[in-house]
Design a protein around this motif. Structure first.
Motif, PDB file in Angstrom:
ATOM      1  N   MET A   1     -25.301  -2.905   9.147  1.00 15.82           N
ATOM      2  CA  MET A   1     -23.892  -3.183   8.911  1.00 15.82           C
ATOM      3  C   MET A   1     -23.051  -2.134   9.635  1.00 15.82           C
ATOM      4  SD  MET A   1     -21.947  -3.507   5.287  1.00 15.82           S
ATOM      5  CE  MET A   1     -20.423  -4.352   5.230  1.00 15.82           C
ATOM      6  N   LYS A   2     -21.968  -2.581  10.247  1.00 17.33           N
ATOM      7  CA  LYS A   2     -21.096  -1.683  10.981  1.00 17.33           C
ATOM      8  C   LYS A   2     -20.362  -0.745  10.026  1.00 17.33           C
ATOM      9  CE  LYS A   2     -17.340  -1.671  14.240  1.00 17.33           C
ATOM     10  NZ  LYS A   2     -16.333  -2.444  14.935  1.00 17.33           N
ATOM     11  N   ARG A   3     -20.347   0.522  10.382  1.00  9.42           N
ATOM     12  CA  ARG A   3     -19.649   1.514   9.574  1.00  9.42           C
ATOM     13  C   ARG A   3     -18.146   1.398   9.799  1.00  9.42           C
ATOM     14  NH1 ARG A   3     -20.839   5.604   6.516  1.00  9.42           N
ATOM     15  NH2 ARG A   3     -19.860   7.620   6.648  1.00  9.42           N
ATOM     16  N   ARG A   4     -17.394   1.361   8.734  1.00 10.24           N
ATOM     17  CA  ARG A   4     -15.934   1.217   8.808  1.00 10.24           C
ATOM     18  C   ARG A   4     -15.268   2.585   8.841  1.00 10.24           C
ATOM     19  NH1 ARG A   4     -15.845  -4.087  10.088  1.00 10.24           N
ATOM     20  NH2 ARG A   4     -16.671  -5.372   8.438  1.00 10.24           N
ATOM     21  N   SER A   5     -14.112   2.648   9.497  1.00 13.12           N
ATOM     22  CA  SER A   5     -13.435   3.943   9.652  1.00 13.12           C
ATOM     23  C   SER A   5     -12.317   4.174   8.632  1.00 13.12           C
ATOM     24  CB  SER A   5     -12.853   4.051  11.063  1.00 13.12           C
ATOM     25  OG  SER A   5     -11.924   3.002  11.288  1.00 13.12           O
ATOM     26  N   TRP A   6     -11.799   3.117   8.001  1.00 13.65           N
ATOM     27  CA  TRP A   6     -10.715   3.238   7.021  1.00 13.65           C
ATOM     28  C   TRP A   6      -9.550   4.050   7.583  1.00 13.65           C
ATOM     29  CZ3 TRP A   6     -11.274  -0.125   3.223  1.00 13.65           C
ATOM     30  CH2 TRP A   6     -12.550  -0.557   2.907  1.00 13.65           C
ATOM     31  N   ASP A   7      -9.121   3.692   8.794  1.00 14.80           N
ATOM     32  CA  ASP A   7      -8.073   4.467   9.456  1.00 14.80           C
ATOM     33  C   ASP A   7      -6.731   3.743   9.561  1.00 14.80           C
ATOM     34  OD1 ASP A   7      -8.898   2.590  11.268  1.00 14.80           O
ATOM     35  OD2 ASP A   7      -9.179   3.976  12.925  1.00 14.80           O
ATOM     36  N   GLU A   8      -6.608   2.602   8.912  1.00 10.86           N
ATOM     37  CA  GLU A   8      -5.334   1.884   8.902  1.00 10.86           C
ATOM     38  C   GLU A   8      -4.652   2.105   7.554  1.00 10.86           C
ATOM     39  OE1 GLU A   8      -4.037   0.110  11.448  1.00 10.86           O
ATOM     40  OE2 GLU A   8      -5.811   0.294  12.714  1.00 10.86           O
ATOM     41  N   VAL A   9      -3.351   2.358   7.591  1.00  8.04           N
ATOM     42  CA  VAL A   9      -2.573   2.474   6.353  1.00  8.04           C
ATOM     43  C   VAL A   9      -1.791   1.179   6.189  1.00  8.04           C
ATOM     44  CG1 VAL A   9      -0.745   3.721   5.151  1.00  8.04           C
ATOM     45  CG2 VAL A   9      -2.386   4.969   6.557  1.00  8.04           C
ATOM     46  N   VAL A  10      -1.979   0.511   5.065  1.00  4.94           N
ATOM     47  CA  VAL A  10      -1.218  -0.696   4.755  1.00  4.94           C
ATOM     48  C   VAL A  10      -0.469  -0.472   3.457  1.00  4.94           C
ATOM     49  CG1 VAL A  10      -2.825  -2.233   5.954  1.00  4.94           C
ATOM     50  CG2 VAL A  10      -3.102  -1.858   3.509  1.00  4.94           C
ATOM     51  N   THR A  11       0.619  -1.182   3.313  1.00  5.19           N
ATOM     52  CA  THR A  11       1.393  -1.139   2.075  1.00  5.19           C
ATOM     53  C   THR A  11       1.198  -2.462   1.355  1.00  5.19           C
ATOM     54  OG1 THR A  11       3.035   0.306   3.115  1.00  5.19           O
ATOM     55  CG2 THR A  11       3.683  -0.798   1.080  1.00  5.19           C
ATOM     56  N   LEU A  12       0.627  -2.399   0.169  1.00 11.59           N
ATOM     57  CA  LEU A  12       0.489  -3.574  -0.683  1.00 11.59           C
ATOM     58  C   LEU A  12       1.757  -3.671  -1.521  1.00 11.59           C
ATOM     59  CD1 LEU A  12      -3.195  -3.101  -1.885  1.00 11.59           C
ATOM     60  CD2 LEU A  12      -2.360  -4.635  -0.086  1.00 11.59           C
ATOM     61  N   ILE A  13       2.341  -4.869  -1.593  1.00 17.77           N
ATOM     62  CA  ILE A  13       3.631  -5.029  -2.270  1.00 17.77           C
ATOM     63  C   ILE A  13       3.527  -6.115  -3.338  1.00 17.77           C
ATOM     64  CG2 ILE A  13       6.086  -5.529  -1.976  1.00 17.77           C
ATOM     65  CD1 ILE A  13       5.640  -4.752   1.040  1.00 17.77           C
ATOM     66  N   ALA A  14       3.699  -5.697  -4.588  1.00 15.85           N
ATOM     67  CA  ALA A  14       3.765  -6.651  -5.701  1.00 15.85           C
ATOM     68  C   ALA A  14       5.209  -7.119  -5.835  1.00 15.85           C
ATOM     69  CB  ALA A  14       3.295  -5.992  -6.994  1.00 15.85           C
ATOM     70  N   ILE A  15       5.385  -8.383  -6.155  1.00 14.18           N
ATOM     71  CA  ILE A  15       6.712  -8.977  -6.311  1.00 14.18           C
ATOM     72  C   ILE A  15       6.855  -9.463  -7.751  1.00 14.18           C
ATOM     73  CG2 ILE A  15       8.258 -10.834  -5.533  1.00 14.18           C
ATOM     74  CD1 ILE A  15       7.655  -8.927  -3.307  1.00 14.18           C
ATOM     75  N   GLU A  16       7.963  -9.088  -8.380  1.00 16.84           N
ATOM     76  CA  GLU A  16       8.267  -9.595  -9.725  1.00 16.84           C
ATOM     77  C   GLU A  16       9.668 -10.179  -9.713  1.00 16.84           C
ATOM     78  OE1 GLU A  16       7.731  -6.780 -12.866  1.00 16.84           O
ATOM     79  OE2 GLU A  16       5.645  -6.400 -12.325  1.00 16.84           O
ATOM     80  N   PRO A  17       9.853 -11.330 -10.361  1.00 15.84           N
ATOM     81  CA  PRO A  17      11.189 -11.916 -10.398  1.00 15.84           C
ATOM     82  C   PRO A  17      12.162 -11.000 -11.122  1.00 15.84           C
ATOM     83  CG  PRO A  17       9.607 -13.228 -11.681  1.00 15.84           C
ATOM     84  CD  PRO A  17       8.871 -12.088 -11.092  1.00 15.84           C
ATOM     85  N   GLY A  18      13.396 -10.966 -10.628  1.00 17.85           N
ATOM     86  CA  GLY A  18      14.428 -10.151 -11.259  1.00 17.85           C
ATOM     87  C   GLY A  18      15.288 -10.980 -12.191  1.00 17.85           C
ATOM     88  N   GLU A  19      15.909 -10.299 -13.142  1.00 13.51           N
ATOM     89  CA  GLU A  19      16.768 -10.971 -14.117  1.00 13.51           C
ATOM     90  C   GLU A  19      17.820  -9.976 -14.590  1.00 13.51           C
ATOM     91  OE1 GLU A  19      15.620 -12.263 -18.398  1.00 13.51           O
ATOM     92  OE2 GLU A  19      14.892 -13.820 -17.018  1.00 13.51           O
ATOM     93  N   ASP A  20      19.077 -10.434 -14.697  1.00 14.91           N
ATOM     94  CA  ASP A  20      20.118  -9.534 -15.199  1.00 14.91           C
ATOM     95  C   ASP A  20      20.177  -9.588 -16.721  1.00 14.91           C
ATOM     96  OD1 ASP A  20      21.554 -11.822 -15.894  1.00 14.91           O
ATOM     97  OD2 ASP A  20      22.992 -11.650 -14.251  1.00 14.91           O
ATOM     98  N   GLU A  21      21.150  -8.854 -17.313  1.00 17.27           N
ATOM     99  CA  GLU A  21      21.249  -8.754 -18.770  1.00 17.27           C
ATOM    100  C   GLU A  21      21.478 -10.100 -19.447  1.00 17.27           C
ATOM    101  OE1 GLU A  21      24.015  -7.151 -16.880  1.00 17.27           O
ATOM    102  OE2 GLU A  21      22.450  -5.769 -16.306  1.00 17.27           O
ATOM    103  N   ALA A  22      22.132 -11.029 -18.724  1.00 16.46           N
ATOM    104  CA  ALA A  22      22.433 -12.344 -19.286  1.00 16.46           C
ATOM    105  C   ALA A  22      21.290 -13.342 -19.064  1.00 16.46           C
ATOM    106  CB  ALA A  22      23.722 -12.884 -18.667  1.00 16.46           C
ATOM    107  N   GLY A  23      20.245 -12.910 -18.386  1.00 18.34           N
ATOM    108  CA  GLY A  23      19.109 -13.796 -18.157  1.00 18.34           C
ATOM    109  C   GLY A  23      19.165 -14.585 -16.861  1.00 18.34           C
ATOM    110  N   TYR A  24      20.166 -14.287 -16.026  1.00 18.19           N
ATOM    111  CA  TYR A  24      20.274 -14.991 -14.753  1.00 18.19           C
ATOM    112  C   TYR A  24      19.367 -14.330 -13.709  1.00 18.19           C
ATOM    113  CZ  TYR A  24      24.250 -17.416 -16.728  1.00 18.19           C
ATOM    114  OH  TYR A  24      25.036 -18.185 -17.528  1.00 18.19           O
ATOM    115  N   PRO A  25      18.823 -15.148 -12.810  1.00 15.13           N
ATOM    116  CA  PRO A  25      17.925 -14.583 -11.797  1.00 15.13           C
ATOM    117  C   PRO A  25      18.659 -13.654 -10.828  1.00 15.13           C
ATOM    118  CG  PRO A  25      18.030 -17.003 -11.637  1.00 15.13           C
ATOM    119  CD  PRO A  25      18.943 -16.582 -12.730  1.00 15.13           C
TER     120      PRO A  25
END
Length: 105
Positions: A1-25
């Protein structure tokens, strides 16, 4: 198996829906975090499998399985991608197939 270098930096981004105090998106909230990865080439089978489901596989990143928490977006070198498929190669790593078409389902 080829040895990996782990030399790339990636940003994983979680998304959550937003809501204001009145419950509107409001615009969704993003929760980014950086991890190390390996950039892999898109294999023919990945390309065709994505194409059959109406998606386009642009790149694949391999990450440590314990670091991936179901994030829907990935950013690499200033470009954002939607994670369209995950594939566990073993107990330690996952391949994240990504598309530059940012349709999040």
């Amino acid at each position: 198996m080829k040895r990996r270098s782990w030399d790339e930096v990636v940003t994983l981004i979680a998304i959550e829906p937003g809501e204001d105090e009145a419950g509107y998106p409001t615009p969704p909230k993003e929760f980014p975090r950086e991890v190390l990865a390996n950039k892999l080439s898109v294999k023919g089978i990945e390309f065709y499998a994505a194409n059959q489901s109406g998606k386009k596989a642009d790149c694949i990143f391999e990450v440590h399985a314990f670091e991936y928490e179901g994030e829907q977006l990935l950013e690499h070198e200033g470009k954002r991608y939607a994670v369209i498929r995950t594939y566990g190669t073993n107990d330690e790593t996952l391949e994240l197939t990504c598309s530059d078409k940012l349709v999040i389902t």
